[in-house]
Design a protein around this motif. Structure first.
Motif, mmCIF file in Angstrom:
data_model
loop_
_atom_site.group_PDB
_atom_site.id
_atom_site.type_symbol
_atom_site.label_atom_id
_atom_site.label_comp_id
_atom_site.label_asym_id
_atom_site.label_seq_id
_atom_site.Cartn_x
_atom_site.Cartn_y
_atom_site.Cartn_z
ATOM 1 N N SER A 168 -10.531 14.012 -5.235
ATOM 2 C CA SER A 168 -9.083 14.052 -5.456
ATOM 3 C C SER A 168 -8.359 14.658 -4.254
ATOM 4 C CB SER A 168 -8.767 14.840 -6.726
ATOM 5 O OG SER A 168 -9.009 16.214 -6.481
ATOM 6 N N ARG A 169 -9.103 15.310 -3.373
ATOM 7 C CA ARG A 169 -8.466 15.912 -2.187
ATOM 8 C C ARG A 169 -8.549 15.023 -0.952
ATOM 9 N NH1 ARG A 169 -9.692 19.758 -5.605
ATOM 10 N NH2 ARG A 169 -8.800 21.850 -5.481
ATOM 11 N N ILE A 170 -9.331 13.920 -1.065
ATOM 12 C CA ILE A 170 -9.564 13.075 0.112
ATOM 13 C C ILE A 170 -8.949 11.695 -0.055
ATOM 14 C CG2 ILE A 170 -11.341 11.888 1.465
ATOM 15 C CD1 ILE A 170 -13.242 14.060 1.016
ATOM 16 N N GLY A 171 -8.263 11.252 0.983
ATOM 17 C CA GLY A 171 -7.849 9.849 1.058
ATOM 18 C C GLY A 171 -8.812 9.182 2.018
ATOM 19 N N TYR A 172 -9.494 8.154 1.544
ATOM 20 C CA TYR A 172 -10.597 7.564 2.321
ATOM 21 C C TYR A 172 -10.271 6.109 2.645
ATOM 22 C CZ TYR A 172 -15.482 5.855 2.958
ATOM 23 O OH TYR A 172 -16.638 5.279 3.422
ATOM 24 N N LEU A 173 -10.312 5.803 3.923
ATOM 25 C CA LEU A 173 -10.182 4.406 4.347
ATOM 26 C C LEU A 173 -11.548 3.980 4.885
ATOM 27 C CD1 LEU A 173 -8.244 1.974 4.965
ATOM 28 C CD2 LEU A 173 -8.040 2.917 7.252
ATOM 29 N N PRO A 174 -12.328 3.255 4.064
ATOM 30 C CA PRO A 174 -13.662 2.861 4.540
ATOM 31 C C PRO A 174 -13.568 1.807 5.621
ATOM 32 C CG PRO A 174 -13.356 2.355 2.198
ATOM 33 C CD PRO A 174 -12.031 2.733 2.744
ATOM 34 N N GLU A 175 -14.688 1.577 6.308
ATOM 35 C CA GLU A 175 -14.683 0.594 7.399
ATOM 36 C C GLU A 175 -14.329 -0.803 6.863
ATOM 37 O OE1 GLU A 175 -18.178 0.781 9.816
ATOM 38 O OE2 GLU A 175 -17.626 -1.032 10.899
ATOM 39 N N ASN A 176 -14.920 -1.180 5.738
ATOM 40 C CA ASN A 176 -14.540 -2.439 5.095
ATOM 41 C C ASN A 176 -13.734 -2.105 3.856
ATOM 42 O OD1 ASN A 176 -16.072 -4.173 6.886
ATOM 43 N ND2 ASN A 176 -17.849 -3.163 5.954
ATOM 44 N N VAL A 177 -12.417 -2.293 3.972
ATOM 45 C CA VAL A 177 -11.534 -1.849 2.897
ATOM 46 C C VAL A 177 -11.738 -2.729 1.660
ATOM 47 C CG1 VAL A 177 -9.157 -1.313 2.312
ATOM 48 C CG2 VAL A 177 -9.879 -1.256 4.681
ATOM 49 N N PRO A 178 -12.098 -2.137 0.527
ATOM 50 C CA PRO A 178 -12.263 -2.962 -0.672
ATOM 51 C C PRO A 178 -10.916 -3.228 -1.336
ATOM 52 C CG PRO A 178 -12.950 -0.691 -1.091
ATOM 53 C CD PRO A 178 -12.325 -0.721 0.267
ATOM 54 N N LEU A 179 -10.384 -4.418 -1.098
ATOM 55 C CA LEU A 179 -9.098 -4.790 -1.690
ATOM 56 C C LEU A 179 -9.326 -5.972 -2.621
ATOM 57 C CD1 LEU A 179 -6.959 -4.849 1.583
ATOM 58 C CD2 LEU A 179 -6.974 -3.039 -0.130
ATOM 59 N N TYR A 180 -8.484 -6.092 -3.641
ATOM 60 C CA TYR A 180 -8.559 -7.267 -4.512
ATOM 61 C C TYR A 180 -7.592 -8.308 -3.974
ATOM 62 C CZ TYR A 180 -11.191 -4.222 -7.544
ATOM 63 O OH TYR A 180 -12.138 -3.369 -8.038
ATOM 64 N N GLY A 181 -8.157 -9.336 -3.336
ATOM 65 C CA GLY A 181 -7.355 -10.321 -2.609
ATOM 66 C C GLY A 181 -6.390 -11.104 -3.463
ATOM 67 N N GLU A 182 -6.645 -11.180 -4.766
ATOM 68 C CA GLU A 182 -5.762 -12.001 -5.622
ATOM 69 C C GLU A 182 -4.585 -11.192 -6.156
ATOM 70 O OE1 GLU A 182 -8.944 -10.210 -8.138
ATOM 71 O OE2 GLU A 182 -8.868 -11.152 -6.176
ATOM 72 N N GLN A 183 -4.600 -9.861 -5.928
ATOM 73 C CA GLN A 183 -3.491 -9.033 -6.431
ATOM 74 C C GLN A 183 -2.358 -8.976 -5.407
ATOM 75 O OE1 GLN A 183 -5.489 -5.251 -7.411
ATOM 76 N NE2 GLN A 183 -4.796 -5.586 -9.497
ATOM 77 N N THR A 184 -1.168 -8.636 -5.889
ATOM 78 C CA THR A 184 -0.084 -8.367 -4.939
ATOM 79 C C THR A 184 -0.297 -6.954 -4.392
ATOM 80 O OG1 THR A 184 1.332 -7.391 -6.617
ATOM 81 C CG2 THR A 184 1.604 -9.765 -6.212
ATOM 82 N N VAL A 185 0.370 -6.659 -3.268
ATOM 83 C CA VAL A 185 0.266 -5.320 -2.670
ATOM 84 C C VAL A 185 0.673 -4.274 -3.703
ATOM 85 C CG1 VAL A 185 1.250 -3.814 -0.899
ATOM 86 C CG2 VAL A 185 0.663 -6.182 -0.336
ATOM 87 N N ARG A 186 1.827 -4.522 -4.340
ATOM 88 C CA ARG A 186 2.356 -3.550 -5.295
ATOM 89 C C ARG A 186 1.410 -3.397 -6.494
ATOM 90 N NH1 ARG A 186 7.404 -5.861 -7.233
ATOM 91 N NH2 ARG A 186 8.330 -5.476 -5.217
ATOM 92 N N GLY A 187 0.907 -4.557 -6.979
ATOM 93 C CA GLY A 187 0.008 -4.543 -8.136
ATOM 94 C C GLY A 187 -1.261 -3.761 -7.828
ATOM 95 N N PHE A 188 -1.801 -3.998 -6.636
ATOM 96 C CA PHE A 188 -3.022 -3.289 -6.257
ATOM 97 C C PHE A 188 -2.774 -1.784 -6.149
ATOM 98 C CE2 PHE A 188 -5.401 -1.336 -2.748
ATOM 99 C CZ PHE A 188 -6.665 -1.332 -3.318
#
Ligand code: ADP
Length: 273
Positions: A74-94
């Motif tokens: 909860s104290r860390i914001g992590y940006l991994p090397e391969n960002v796991p995003l859900y490609g079918e969602q909108t930016v806001r929805g994700f």
């Protein structure tokens, strides 16, 4: 704020990192520099509680990454090397979904999503489908996700890898804007990148920390010689050969068509001027 002590991680019989120890103080922006395969992601995965080390301890804000993993996360914001995003969602929805997963209270989700889309320059893309975005914008979404819930520590694993030069500049600028409010550990295999963003650099090679210094000191160590430009009011050739005989001078060359200017290359043992 981040403390790694004697971290070792084996994948099967092979050690990916060995006895890695370092500290990142509160408010510091530290680069984690090393060639591919050096062990950066492995160290980061231990620090972000993605997997336990084989031995050693990691702490964030005084909390053990293994024993108190939820509190650390909860104290860390992590940006991994391969960002796991859900490609079918909108930016806001994700981002709404990610905010919920990170425990942002229902009533605060909208404001939090608005805050991070603003910080990451995503306002006009917030309705777009993630899968339709350029890699640079997908990286912004990854960064926005890391900023949800305003974590005090940001861990960014190769945030500009695979981006084109313009996108690299944009993402670097974005990260520079985050330095005020967060402790940042940023991994990269490019020295100029960490030099632009970080106050201090840790260098890892073959699974071990081999140096830590400021970017300026590291850059000057990499340059084996210094150059002095000399402008001459007299016989250039004689002076050039006299200069060449001086102790510490490596080479004297003419500085282009203007023969009254010479470039004197010296070793870095002292200042010959
Ligand atoms: P970096 O992030 O600096 O490129 P990594 O931490 O990804 O380095 O890798 C360090 C070493 O561990 C490399 O030799 C890599 O091949 C190996 N490695 C990384 N992940 C795994 C894995 N899941 N299984 C086995 N070996 C791995």
């Amino acid at each position: 704020m981040i403390e790694a002590e004697g971290l070792t991680k084996f994948y099967g019989p092979l050690p990916a990192i060995r006895d890695v120890s370092f500290k990142v103080e509160k408010g510091e922006v530290v680069g984690f520099l090393g060639p591919n395969g050096a062990g950066k992601s492995t160290t980061i995965r231990v620090l972000t509680c993605y997997m336990p080390p084989t031995s050693g301890t990691a702490r964030v804000d005084g909390l053990d990454c293994f024993e108190q993993s939820l509190a650390v996360r909860s104290r860390i914001g992590y940006l991994p090397e391969n960002v796991p995003l859900y490609g079918e969602q909108t930016v806001r929805g994700f981002l709404r979904f990610a905010a919920g997963a990170k425990g942002v209270a229902g009533k605060k989700v909208e404001a939090e999503v608005r805050r991070v889309t603003g910080t990451c320059g995503l306002e006009s893309s917030s309705h777009r489908i993630i899968g339709h975005l350029s890699k640079g914008f997908r990286q912004r979404v990854g960064l926005a996700q890391a900023l949800l819930n305003n974590p005090s520590v940001l861990v960014l694993d190769e945030p500009t890898i695979g981006l084109d030069p313009t996108q690299i500049i944009e993402i670097r600028r974005l990260i520079q804007g985050l330095r005020e409010d967060h402790t940042i550990l940023l991994s990269s295999h490019v020295l100029p990148e960490v030099a632009q963003i970080c106050q201090r650099v840790l260098i890892i090679n073959k699974g071990q920390i081999i140096a830590t210094d400021t970017p300026a000191n590291l850059t000057s160590q990499l340059q084996k010689s210094a150059q002095i430009q000399v402008e001459i009011k007299g016989e250039t050739r004689e002076l050039a050969s006299a200069l060449e005989r001086l102790n510490g001078v490596q080479k004297v060359t003419s500085a282009g068509p203007d023969s009254r200017k010479l470039i004197v290359e010296t070793d870095r043992s002292g200042d010959l001027r």
